[in-house]
Design a protein around this motif. Structure first.
Motif, PDB file in Angstrom:
ATOM      1  N   LEU A 203     -25.427 -33.516  -5.200  1.00 35.26           N
ATOM      2  CA  LEU A 203     -24.837 -33.843  -3.901  1.00 35.26           C
ATOM      3  C   LEU A 203     -24.006 -32.670  -3.366  1.00 35.26           C
ATOM      4  O   LEU A 203     -24.199 -32.218  -2.237  1.00 35.26           O
ATOM      5  CB  LEU A 203     -23.947 -35.083  -4.066  1.00 35.26           C
ATOM      6  N   LYS A 204     -23.132 -32.139  -4.201  1.00 32.81           N
ATOM      7  CA  LYS A 204     -22.203 -31.110  -3.736  1.00 32.81           C
ATOM      8  C   LYS A 204     -22.853 -29.736  -3.593  1.00 32.81           C
ATOM      9  O   LYS A 204     -22.387 -28.908  -2.814  1.00 32.81           O
ATOM     10  CB  LYS A 204     -20.998 -31.038  -4.678  1.00 32.81           C
ATOM     11  N   ALA A 205     -23.900 -29.489  -4.352  1.00 30.11           N
ATOM     12  CA  ALA A 205     -24.636 -28.231  -4.169  1.00 30.11           C
ATOM     13  C   ALA A 205     -25.597 -28.354  -2.980  1.00 30.11           C
ATOM     14  O   ALA A 205     -26.395 -27.460  -2.730  1.00 30.11           O
ATOM     15  CB  ALA A 205     -25.385 -27.858  -5.439  1.00 30.11           C
ATOM     16  N   GLU A 206     -25.519 -29.463  -2.285  1.00 27.96           N
ATOM     17  CA  GLU A 206     -26.311 -29.712  -1.075  1.00 27.96           C
ATOM     18  C   GLU A 206     -27.816 -29.670  -1.303  1.00 27.96           C
ATOM     19  O   GLU A 206     -28.580 -29.181  -0.471  1.00 27.96           O
ATOM     20  CB  GLU A 206     -25.910 -28.723   0.033  1.00 27.96           C
ATOM     21  N   MET A 207     -28.235 -30.193  -2.451  1.00 25.37           N
ATOM     22  CA  MET A 207     -29.668 -30.322  -2.705  1.00 25.37           C
ATOM     23  C   MET A 207     -30.173 -31.651  -2.171  1.00 25.37           C
ATOM     24  O   MET A 207     -31.273 -31.757  -1.661  1.00 25.37           O
ATOM     25  CB  MET A 207     -29.934 -30.268  -4.207  1.00 25.37           C
ATOM     26  N   ILE A 208     -29.341 -32.665  -2.333  1.00 23.40           N
ATOM     27  CA  ILE A 208     -29.741 -34.052  -2.082  1.00 23.40           C
ATOM     28  C   ILE A 208     -28.688 -34.729  -1.228  1.00 23.40           C
ATOM     29  O   ILE A 208     -27.501 -34.414  -1.329  1.00 23.40           O
ATOM     30  CB  ILE A 208     -29.802 -34.789  -3.455  1.00 23.40           C
ATOM     31  N   GLU A 209     -29.128 -35.652  -0.413  1.00 24.12           N
ATOM     32  CA  GLU A 209     -28.196 -36.594   0.213  1.00 24.12           C
ATOM     33  C   GLU A 209     -28.754 -37.984  -0.062  1.00 24.12           C
ATOM     34  O   GLU A 209     -29.978 -38.181   0.004  1.00 24.12           O
ATOM     35  CB  GLU A 209     -28.127 -36.327   1.711  1.00 24.12           C
ATOM     36  N   TYR A 210     -27.884 -38.901  -0.417  1.00 25.31           N
ATOM     37  CA  TYR A 210     -28.352 -40.278  -0.581  1.00 25.31           C
ATOM     38  C   TYR A 210     -28.744 -40.838   0.778  1.00 25.31           C
ATOM     39  O   TYR A 210     -28.037 -40.622   1.758  1.00 25.31           O
ATOM     40  CB  TYR A 210     -27.257 -41.159  -1.191  1.00 25.31           C
ATOM     41  N   TYR A 211     -29.865 -41.547   0.815  1.00 29.41           N
ATOM     42  CA  TYR A 211     -30.308 -42.177   2.061  1.00 29.41           C
ATOM     43  C   TYR A 211     -29.746 -43.595   2.048  1.00 29.41           C
ATOM     44  O   TYR A 211     -30.354 -44.517   1.505  1.00 29.41           O
ATOM     45  CB  TYR A 211     -31.837 -42.183   2.105  1.00 29.41           C
ATOM     46  N   ASN A 212     -28.573 -43.734   2.626  1.00 32.18           N
ATOM     47  CA  ASN A 212     -27.864 -45.014   2.506  1.00 32.18           C
ATOM     48  C   ASN A 212     -28.565 -46.162   3.216  1.00 32.18           C
ATOM     49  O   ASN A 212     -28.344 -47.315   2.896  1.00 32.18           O
ATOM     50  CB  ASN A 212     -26.445 -44.863   3.042  1.00 32.18           C
ATOM     51  N   GLU A 213     -29.419 -45.819   4.177  1.00 37.40           N
ATOM     52  CA  GLU A 213     -30.094 -46.864   4.954  1.00 37.40           C
ATOM     53  C   GLU A 213     -31.002 -47.728   4.078  1.00 37.40           C
ATOM     54  O   GLU A 213     -31.151 -48.926   4.320  1.00 37.40           O
ATOM     55  CB  GLU A 213     -30.923 -46.222   6.077  1.00 37.40           C
ATOM     56  N   ILE A 214     -31.656 -47.098   3.090  1.00 38.10           N
ATOM     57  CA  ILE A 214     -32.599 -47.844   2.247  1.00 38.10           C
ATOM     58  C   ILE A 214     -32.402 -47.351   0.818  1.00 38.10           C
ATOM     59  O   ILE A 214     -32.539 -46.153   0.555  1.00 38.10           O
ATOM     60  CB  ILE A 214     -34.067 -47.594   2.689  1.00 38.10           C
TER      61      ILE A 214
ATOM     62  N   PHE B 217     -33.983 -44.116  -2.019  1.00 41.89           N
ATOM     63  CA  PHE B 217     -34.566 -42.972  -1.293  1.00 41.89           C
ATOM     64  C   PHE B 217     -33.534 -41.854  -1.176  1.00 41.89           C
ATOM     65  O   PHE B 217     -32.333 -42.117  -1.098  1.00 41.89           O
ATOM     66  CB  PHE B 217     -35.029 -43.393   0.105  1.00 41.89           C
ATOM     67  N   PHE B 218     -34.027 -40.627  -1.151  1.00 44.46           N
ATOM     68  CA  PHE B 218     -33.137 -39.473  -1.097  1.00 44.46           C
ATOM     69  C   PHE B 218     -33.622 -38.477  -0.043  1.00 44.46           C
ATOM     70  O   PHE B 218     -34.816 -38.368   0.211  1.00 44.46           O
ATOM     71  CB  PHE B 218     -33.101 -38.781  -2.459  1.00 44.46           C
ATOM     72  N   ILE B 219     -32.683 -37.759   0.529  1.00 44.58           N
ATOM     73  CA  ILE B 219     -33.020 -36.695   1.481  1.00 44.58           C
ATOM     74  C   ILE B 219     -33.028 -35.376   0.731  1.00 44.58           C
ATOM     75  O   ILE B 219     -32.082 -35.064   0.009  1.00 44.58           O
ATOM     76  CB  ILE B 219     -31.963 -36.648   2.610  1.00 44.58           C
ATOM     77  N   MET B 220     -34.105 -34.625   0.884  1.00 48.22           N
ATOM     78  CA  MET B 220     -34.192 -33.308   0.267  1.00 48.22           C
ATOM     79  C   MET B 220     -33.686 -32.279   1.258  1.00 48.22           C
ATOM     80  O   MET B 220     -34.281 -32.101   2.329  1.00 48.22           O
ATOM     81  CB  MET B 220     -35.651 -32.973  -0.057  1.00 48.22           C
TER      82      MET B 220
END
Lengths: 567, 567
Positions: free
Chosen positions: B78-89, B92-95
């Motif tokens: 998360l902090k190295a900005e690789m991934i963001e959690y997709y809180n909507e569903i 799932f993850f944002i690359m």
């Protein structure tokens, strides 16, 4: 948005069904007879034993581009092995390697250029929640009817159904709100290459309209309208470059009218193409300025660097180019022999075919000749020309010629004992059929030159056709005859949506002779819709004086607007 | 297939929830204080004005890799900005761009090599019909529980619901039947890069297990088992190359047991990794020989070239590598400061940071120094080293050091007036922390050498850890203690599925001290499952004599089999 194409829907459906059935029938017959319908490289049939002539007929396109444009198109994309119909689910198509090579060439070209602009790549999930979608009202209204809803996982119902993205504004912008905290985070420019789903009720056509398609979607955020606007045009110019420089397809750059702009956006710029065979306009790719509409709905703000304490909404753009570009290229350049590919995007730019290797030749002479063919092949490859050599046994040169013509290879090189004696290679251009010889000593430079000439000539021919059929009209009575003569028209217009609707009605179904639909059937002629307000405005419109051309409109004309029957 | 991880599911869920809440809380606090939690390049906070020290603490990882591996991992990605959690569903993850750079590097490397093998690119639809899916029984049973079903388009129910592909065998093979008509059409080798959906009920983890993930899937058809088998291994070696050569991650090559092979396939080969922090095995990528199972179900036959008139079913393979590889790399190389990237896949290989530019310096001296920094930057760039320079105003060098360490940049270059006086650049290696100086005259060659050394050292370190924890065991009582000491074990085994199941039960929850789950919570220890039968078999197993190691099994051992707690 309503679409004039709806008029001809049932006729179109029938036509597609007929074309599919014919194709399926031909294929079934071919499978049983072990004859290649697709002109497959290694197909079993088509050998001299079966009688070369008969086979030649079967692998080719069975209708002419002029007589039945729609069926011609469907046969070309199928038989040139670009597309396969996905029979399991209607409206979906399989992209075969011939297509993917072109798409990857476009992808690489565009990716390099947006990377240089500072656009970074991302990959968001393919699903969006109802909640995100509903944030922007016009946006959800624009896409809701075409959303594919996942309601079950395994055998369990989902508590909250999710939709497959039709585009990713609503997927991405909640995170723009999270990531953009300061004006220093601007511009934020992200792009992704993916596929999107729009469950069209309308007639689908390979490349042009499919329920799933490949595209890229760029989504950026800027501090000011000016910065956003500059990027919109920079991207549009790249889209024009893909058409003009890679696909040899001319386009008109312009702005969409209010009636035709992106749902929820501020303004839409577009590159518009033209299909000479039926005189229709076709939207090429669009670059949207979304303004602050989405940033207000998704709460994407920064502190104004020039006015501490004051928060401003960011300016956003989105821009997309899809595999549709490939369909436009096929429609414009193809001919009755099949596909014609511009050299810059052709996987195989030149195909080398040995000829005159007869049964009378001694084994030694034959071997010597084929060794020479091999040398030529490697010479071309070493020079960086994408070349293949067709050494298939048991096929006549004529059959091979047809096969490579069907697949659109820009340049055919023939080499027989007579050529060898003269130290030349014979060639035939796919685009014009022009034939000639090249001294072997100059082979690589001449082939490279020829390929560039072909690329340029293909563009020039298409550009001439477009220029000749983009008619400036100032007399309403000339409009429908111009459309019937396969033109698009440029008229003074008020740009008011209601007037556009009326223009569409006024120009529909009025000609005595019914027009050719894209599906190749006679049907009531389609009304014209606005394609764009060209950036390059003709002379002759006097602001505050020239009137809107619609006979039922009393407003003044705002600008010259390009209208046409369209896809 | 059951999974030992299920045991710790509820504990794991709680842990994830706690981690998420902690992250969300920190982030919220940061947003309000305008401090960068993600260490964003242009974030507002972290300035000297706020007190560098405090900020340094906030941008870093808050738990140690040893103490709470699972939370450490989630914070790093998360902090190295690789991934963001997709809180909507959920699931799932944002690359983000940092991830996509690595994935694209892998993609390019692999694509070049499979193209050279003759594999062509294709793109099939993302949906499959119930009918196609049901053709192969074990296959549908394997995937049915995780299928996402589209049942509605717009507001209309679909007559036939369609599933999002979990993998594309059932999507593609009806067309293999259509396209393969003769042995001359073989081998048919197609690959596609896409995303697939498996609606996991299990705990999801960024990269390792997600409901949607990016991958490539290759699907090929061959005339004989031998030809298919050769390709299976050729591809497996490429997968090993991605781990070993690009990601600096050692893997064990082997074959899956019957119990663990691909649903519907003939046999599965695999590369298996190892996570030292918790001693777990992890499947790296798999290359399957499908045998003739699918070709029988989908009717893919050709006439036997050696026996005219006789039709034979083709031999098929499928092989896939997903973004999971990135998660394995993060887990193995990361440390308490954050991500550690191998130079070959790092977008920024070296970061140049001016130091010692104090307030006391004259404007002239400062300008002169920064000009020199610029020169160094361009020298490095020109030499093809992926370099960035951090000229951000208002951040302490210490804050910048932490920021780039968090993001895993392999080499930090510092340049201050003291360095300038000695004509050197100072450096610090991200992997070891080792510091030193490089004469400016040798800058580009030394940096390139250092990067290669870092790549090699990272691999060697990981390989040493794996080798030391891959224990050959011939005494059953040693098994659980070995697992508890974070080893994977290699034991003589009968390879019978029922025995594997029993081994899993026998090794579960037996240690007095409960083990560390990947989610960082104490939970009953997980049983071990078979990871692979390594190709490289140790000495000492006598066929027909050595017995299966399971205390409840009376069969003879077939081979050495690697077992472990696993992902």
């Amino acid at each position: 948005m309503a679409d004039a194409q709806d008029q001809s829907k049932s006729a179109a459906k029938k036509a597609e069904k007929a074309a599919k059935m014919a194709a399926a029938k031909a294929e079934k017959a071919a499978k049983h007879a072990a004859l290649p319908v697709h002109g497959g490289k290694k197909a079993d049939g088509g050998k001299k034993a079966d009688g070369g002539k008969k086979t030649d007929e079967i692998i080719g396109i069975t209708v002419s581009k002029t007589d039945n444009f729609s069926q011609w198109y469907q046969e070309v994309v199928l038989k040139a092995e670009m597309i396969e119909y996905y029979n399991e689910i209607s409206g979906f198509f399989i992209m075969r390697p011939a297509t993917m090579h072109i798409w990857n060439t476009i992808r690489k070209w565009f990716q390099e250029r947006i990377e240089a602009m500072g656009v970074e790549e991302t990959s968001f999930p393919m699903f969006l929640s109802q909640k995100s979608l509903e944030k922007e009202k016009s946006h959800v209204e624009g896409f809701a009817p075409e959303l594919a809803w996942v309601t079950k996982a395994g055998d369990k119902d989902l508590e909250f159904p999710v939709a497959v993205r039709p585009t990713s504004e609503a997927v991405m912008y909640p995170y723009y709100s999270k990531w953009i905290r300061s004006h220093r985070d601007l511009p934020l420019r992200l792009n992704q290459w993916n596929s999107v789903v729009r469950w069209e009720a309308k007639q689908t056509t390979p490349f042009l309209r499919a329920r799933e398609f490949l595209w890229q979607e760029g989504h950026t955020a800027h501090l000011t309208e000016k910065l956003a606007g500059e990027e919109v045009l920079e991207i549009l110019e790249l889209y024009a470059g893909i058409y003009e420089q890679l696909l040899a397809v001319p386009v008109v750059r312009g702005r969409k009218t209010e009636a035709e702009k992106f749902a929820g956006g501020y303004y839409t710029t577009t590159v518009e193409g033209y299909i000479p065979s039926n005189g229709r306009g076709i939207q090429g790719a669009t670059s949207h300025c979304l303004g602050q509409n989405f940033s207000k709905m998704f709460d994407i703000t920064v502190e104004d660097p020039n006015d501490k304490g004051k928060h401003v909404n960011v300016w956003q753009n989105s821009w997309g180019l899809s595999t549709r570009v490939i369909g436009v290229m096929v429609m414009i350049h193809g001919d009755d022999k099949g596909l014609v590919l511009p050299p810059r995007i052709a996987k195989i730019q030149s195909i080398l075919i040995p000829v005159g290797v007869t049964a009378k030749m001694s084994a030694e002479d034959k071997e010597k000749h084929l060794k020479k063919v091999d040398e030529l092949f490697f010479t071309l490859k070493k020079a960086g020309i994408r070349t293949d050599v067709d050494l298939r046994d048991g096929y006549t040169p004529a059959w091979k010629f047809n096969d490579w013509e069907l697949k659109g290879v820009p340049l055919r090189l023939e080499f027989g004992p007579k050529d060898a004696a003269k130290d030349v290679v014979s060639y035939a251009r796919r685009d014009t059929g022009e034939k000639g010889t090249i001294p072997i000593a100059e082979l690589t430079t001449k082939v490279a030159e020829l390929l560039e000439t072909i690329q340029q000539d293909m563009y020039n021919k298409a550009e001439a056709a477009y220029a000749a059929h983009r008619i400036r009209i100032t007399n309403w009575d000339d409009v429908v005859p111009a459309l019937d003569a396969k033109n698009v028209v440029i008229i003074p217009h008020c740009l008011v949506p209601a007037c556009e609707d009326r223009v569409k009605e006024l120009t529909a179904g009025r000609s005595d002779e019914s027009a050719d639909t894209p599906e190749g059937q006679k049907a009531p002629s389609m009304g014209m819709k606005s394609l764009c307000v060209p950036f390059d405005q003709p002379e002759g419109l006097v602001k505050g004086e020239t009137r809107c051309l619609s006979p039922e409109c009393s407003r003044l004309a705002e600008q010259w607007c390009m209208f046409g029957r369209s896809y």
